[in-house]
Design an enzyme around this catalytic site. Structure first.
Site, PDB file in Angstrom:
ATOM      1  N   LYS A  85       0.828  -1.212   0.000  1.00 39.87           N
ATOM      2  CA  LYS A  85       0.000   0.000   0.000  1.00 39.87           C
ATOM      3  C   LYS A  85       0.870   1.273   0.000  1.00 39.87           C
ATOM      4  O   LYS A  85       2.085   1.209   0.252  1.00 39.87           O
ATOM      5  CB  LYS A  85      -0.926  -0.044   1.217  1.00 39.87           C
ATOM      6  CG  LYS A  85      -1.960  -1.181   1.162  1.00 39.87           C
ATOM      7  CD  LYS A  85      -2.872  -1.125   2.392  1.00 39.87           C
ATOM      8  CE  LYS A  85      -3.974  -2.167   2.332  1.00 39.87           C
ATOM      9  NZ  LYS A  85      -4.877  -2.057   3.524  1.00 39.87           N
ATOM     10  N   TYR A 145     -12.875  -1.528  -2.744  1.00 35.51           N
ATOM     11  CA  TYR A 145     -13.312  -1.587  -1.338  1.00 35.51           C
ATOM     12  C   TYR A 145     -14.825  -1.373  -1.199  1.00 35.51           C
ATOM     13  O   TYR A 145     -15.293  -0.965  -0.130  1.00 35.51           O
ATOM     14  CB  TYR A 145     -12.537  -0.568  -0.507  1.00 35.51           C
ATOM     15  CG  TYR A 145     -11.107  -1.007  -0.229  1.00 35.51           C
ATOM     16  CD1 TYR A 145     -10.838  -2.078   0.636  1.00 35.51           C
ATOM     17  CD2 TYR A 145     -10.017  -0.380  -0.823  1.00 35.51           C
ATOM     18  CE1 TYR A 145      -9.542  -2.488   0.893  1.00 35.51           C
ATOM     19  CE2 TYR A 145      -8.710  -0.789  -0.576  1.00 35.51           C
ATOM     20  CZ  TYR A 145      -8.487  -1.851   0.285  1.00 35.51           C
ATOM     21  OH  TYR A 145      -7.195  -2.263   0.538  1.00 35.51           O
ATOM     22  N   PHE A 147     -14.916   4.437   7.957  1.00 35.78           N
ATOM     23  CA  PHE A 147     -13.547   4.699   7.498  1.00 35.78           C
ATOM     24  C   PHE A 147     -13.400   4.676   5.973  1.00 35.78           C
ATOM     25  O   PHE A 147     -12.307   4.862   5.455  1.00 35.78           O
ATOM     26  CB  PHE A 147     -12.575   3.687   8.130  1.00 35.78           C
ATOM     27  CG  PHE A 147     -12.873   2.235   7.825  1.00 35.78           C
ATOM     28  CD1 PHE A 147     -12.458   1.651   6.633  1.00 35.78           C
ATOM     29  CD2 PHE A 147     -13.579   1.444   8.732  1.00 35.78           C
ATOM     30  CE1 PHE A 147     -12.721   0.322   6.347  1.00 35.78           C
ATOM     31  CE2 PHE A 147     -13.851   0.109   8.456  1.00 35.78           C
ATOM     32  CZ  PHE A 147     -13.417  -0.454   7.248  1.00 35.78           C
ATOM     33  N   ARG A 171      -2.504 -14.361   4.711  1.00 34.97           N
ATOM     34  CA  ARG A 171      -3.135 -13.560   5.769  1.00 34.97           C
ATOM     35  C   ARG A 171      -2.338 -13.697   7.080  1.00 34.97           C
ATOM     36  O   ARG A 171      -2.202 -12.728   7.829  1.00 34.97           O
ATOM     37  CB  ARG A 171      -4.591 -13.980   5.986  1.00 34.97           C
ATOM     38  CG  ARG A 171      -5.514 -13.737   4.796  1.00 34.97           C
ATOM     39  CD  ARG A 171      -5.994 -12.329   4.653  1.00 34.97           C
ATOM     40  NE  ARG A 171      -6.856 -11.892   5.728  1.00 34.97           N
ATOM     41  CZ  ARG A 171      -7.538 -10.749   5.714  1.00 34.97           C
ATOM     42  NH1 ARG A 171      -7.449  -9.915   4.666  1.00 34.97           N
ATOM     43  NH2 ARG A 171      -8.294 -10.405   6.720  1.00 34.97           N
ATOM     44  N   THR A 197      -5.357  -6.680  10.997  1.00 36.67           N
ATOM     45  CA  THR A 197      -5.646  -5.406  10.324  1.00 36.67           C
ATOM     46  C   THR A 197      -5.030  -4.229  11.082  1.00 36.67           C
ATOM     47  O   THR A 197      -4.424  -3.351  10.473  1.00 36.67           O
ATOM     48  CB  THR A 197      -7.181  -5.209  10.221  1.00 36.67           C
ATOM     49  OG1 THR A 197      -7.739  -6.361   9.591  1.00 36.67           O
ATOM     50  CG2 THR A 197      -7.515  -3.967   9.434  1.00 36.67           C
ATOM     51  N   ARG A 225       2.644  -6.450   8.708  1.00 35.28           N
ATOM     52  CA  ARG A 225       2.009  -5.250   9.272  1.00 35.28           C
ATOM     53  C   ARG A 225       2.702  -4.822  10.567  1.00 35.28           C
ATOM     54  O   ARG A 225       2.867  -3.628  10.814  1.00 35.28           O
ATOM     55  CB  ARG A 225       0.513  -5.489   9.472  1.00 35.28           C
ATOM     56  CG  ARG A 225      -0.251  -5.353   8.156  1.00 35.28           C
ATOM     57  CD  ARG A 225      -1.700  -5.723   8.276  1.00 35.28           C
ATOM     58  NE  ARG A 225      -2.452  -5.367   7.072  1.00 35.28           N
ATOM     59  CZ  ARG A 225      -3.649  -5.863   6.786  1.00 35.28           C
ATOM     60  NH1 ARG A 225      -4.244  -6.723   7.598  1.00 35.28           N
ATOM     61  NH2 ARG A 225      -4.270  -5.496   5.667  1.00 35.28           N
ATOM     62  N   ASN A 228      -1.883   0.515   6.741  1.00 38.51           N
ATOM     63  CA  ASN A 228      -1.346  -0.725   7.317  1.00 38.51           C
ATOM     64  C   ASN A 228      -0.497  -1.556   6.342  1.00 38.51           C
ATOM     65  O   ASN A 228      -0.438  -2.774   6.442  1.00 38.51           O
ATOM     66  CB  ASN A 228      -2.474  -1.540   7.954  1.00 38.51           C
ATOM     67  CG  ASN A 228      -3.527  -1.956   6.963  1.00 38.51           C
ATOM     68  OD1 ASN A 228      -3.420  -1.649   5.787  1.00 38.51           O
ATOM     69  ND2 ASN A 228      -4.528  -2.679   7.431  1.00 38.51           N
ATOM     70  N   HIS A 243      -2.091  -5.355   1.635  1.00 40.69           N
ATOM     71  CA  HIS A 243      -3.388  -6.026   1.470  1.00 40.69           C
ATOM     72  C   HIS A 243      -3.159  -7.499   1.179  1.00 40.69           C
ATOM     73  O   HIS A 243      -2.224  -7.855   0.472  1.00 40.69           O
ATOM     74  CB  HIS A 243      -4.142  -5.399   0.286  1.00 40.69           C
ATOM     75  CG  HIS A 243      -5.334  -6.190  -0.147  1.00 40.69           C
ATOM     76  ND1 HIS A 243      -6.552  -6.090   0.492  1.00 40.69           N
ATOM     77  CD2 HIS A 243      -5.498  -7.126  -1.116  1.00 40.69           C
ATOM     78  CE1 HIS A 243      -7.413  -6.930  -0.079  1.00 40.69           C
ATOM     79  NE2 HIS A 243      -6.794  -7.563  -1.065  1.00 40.69           N
ATOM     80  N   GLU A 250      -9.848  -9.974  -7.443  1.00 40.45           N
ATOM     81  CA  GLU A 250      -8.867  -8.897  -7.273  1.00 40.45           C
ATOM     82  C   GLU A 250      -7.700  -9.058  -8.248  1.00 40.45           C
ATOM     83  O   GLU A 250      -7.172  -8.060  -8.762  1.00 40.45           O
ATOM     84  CB  GLU A 250      -8.378  -8.883  -5.826  1.00 40.45           C
ATOM     85  CG  GLU A 250      -9.479  -8.466  -4.857  1.00 40.45           C
ATOM     86  CD  GLU A 250      -9.155  -8.706  -3.381  1.00 40.45           C
ATOM     87  OE1 GLU A 250     -10.031  -8.426  -2.550  1.00 40.45           O
ATOM     88  OE2 GLU A 250      -8.037  -9.182  -3.069  1.00 40.45           O
TER      89      GLU A 250
HETATM   90  N1  UDP Z   1      -9.436  -0.014   7.714  1.00 41.84           N
HETATM   91  C1  UDP Z   1      -9.521   1.201   8.381  1.00 41.84           C
HETATM   92  N2  UDP Z   1     -10.192   1.267   9.580  1.00 41.84           N
HETATM   93  C2  UDP Z   1     -10.791   0.186  10.139  1.00 41.84           C
HETATM   94  C3  UDP Z   1     -10.718  -1.051   9.460  1.00 41.84           C
HETATM   95  C4  UDP Z   1     -10.034  -1.114   8.259  1.00 41.84           C
HETATM   96  O1  UDP Z   1      -8.998   2.202   7.902  1.00 41.84           O
HETATM   97  O2  UDP Z   1     -11.407   0.301  11.218  1.00 41.84           O
HETATM   98  C5  UDP Z   1      -8.725  -0.092   6.432  1.00 41.84           C
HETATM   99  C6  UDP Z   1      -7.385  -0.831   6.515  1.00 41.84           C
HETATM  100  O3  UDP Z   1      -6.498  -0.219   5.569  1.00 41.84           O
HETATM  101  C7  UDP Z   1      -7.786  -2.230   6.076  1.00 41.84           C
HETATM  102  C8  UDP Z   1      -8.817  -1.933   4.990  1.00 41.84           C
HETATM  103  O4  UDP Z   1      -9.538  -0.798   5.510  1.00 41.84           O
HETATM  104  O5  UDP Z   1      -6.682  -2.985   5.593  1.00 41.84           O
HETATM  105  C9  UDP Z   1      -9.793  -3.052   4.700  1.00 41.84           C
HETATM  106  O6  UDP Z   1     -10.395  -3.453   5.927  1.00 41.84           O
HETATM  107  P1  UDP Z   1     -10.567  -5.002   6.276  1.00 41.84           P
HETATM  108  O7  UDP Z   1     -11.425  -5.072   7.504  1.00 41.84           O
HETATM  109  O8  UDP Z   1     -11.012  -5.733   5.069  1.00 41.84           O
HETATM  110  O9  UDP Z   1      -9.085  -5.430   6.720  1.00 41.84           O
HETATM  111  P2  UDP Z   1      -8.014  -6.401   6.036  1.00 41.84           P
HETATM  112  O10 UDP Z   1      -8.772  -7.490   5.327  1.00 41.84           O
HETATM  113  O11 UDP Z   1      -7.203  -5.542   5.096  1.00 41.84           O
HETATM  114  O12 UDP Z   1      -7.185  -6.924   7.193  1.00 41.84           O
HETATM  115 MG    MG Z   2     -10.406  -7.418   4.078  1.00 47.10          MG
END
Ligand code: UDP
Ligand code: MG
Length: 139
Positions: free
Chosen positions: A11, A51, A59, A87, A93, A104, A114, A117, A128
């Site tokens: 990212k 997204y 957010f 993952r 996250t 991360r 973070n 992805h 994707e």
């Molecule tokens: N994100 C954020 N605030 C939150 C949760 C997620 O800004 O409270 C952002 C963060 O960059 C995250 C992305 O949104 O990676 C997608 O969220 P997701 O819950 O899908 O997390 P991921 O699958 O990336 O762990």
């Molecule tokens: Mg996700």
């Protein structure tokens, strides 16, 4: 049956902070083979559709602004049990909750910024990957 491919993006914060090389190194030493790779930048439309599942979340606006704020590195990765194993390598996250040694934990700036992805399912990995790479760009 679990797919052997997943999709990732390094990212904008991690690209800006000079972590592309270290992150790709950690990915490959962890057993993932890079089968597609490009540096690019998401448009607002790209980020909104990528997204879209989060569109009602508070957010969402901040996430779209961040994901379009600079270059990203997109890649398709191959390994047995790719989605789940990647993952695990990426970590939680919120980097504050991410396990020691995860990407991360090492490279993320904040919950939003973070660093990386990782697709959350085989279906999303395929969607994707197709979003970013044509058939001839996938090896
Ligand atoms: N994100 C954020 N605030 C939150 C949760 C997620 O800004 O409270 C952002 C963060 O960059 C995250 C992305 O949104 O990676 C997608 O969220 P997701 O819950 O899908 O997390 P991921 O699958 O990336 O762990
Ligand atoms: Mg996700």
């Amino acid at each position: 049956m679990a797919s052997n491919r997943t999709f990732t993006m390094i990212k904008p914060d991690a690209v800006r902070n000079g972590h592309i090389g270290a992150i790709l190194e950690q990915i490959t030493v962890s057993g993932f083979k890079i089968v597609a790779l490009k540096m690019t930048q998401l448009t607002i439309k790209d980020a909104e559709s990528f997204y879209a599942i989060h569109k009602e979340r508070p957010f969402y606006g901040e996430l779209v602004a961040y994901m379009t704020s600079g270059a990203i590195v997109a890649a398709i990765l191959e390994k047995e049990n790719a989605v789940e194993d990647f993952r695990t390598l990426v970590g939680a996250t919120n980097p504050e909750d991410a396990a020691e040694g995860t990407i991360r934990k090492k490279y993320a700036t904040s919950l939003t910024e973070n660093a990386i992805h990782g697709s959350d399912s085989d279906d999303n990995a395929a969607i994707e990957s197709a979003f970013h790479f044509s058939f001839r760009e996938q090896f």
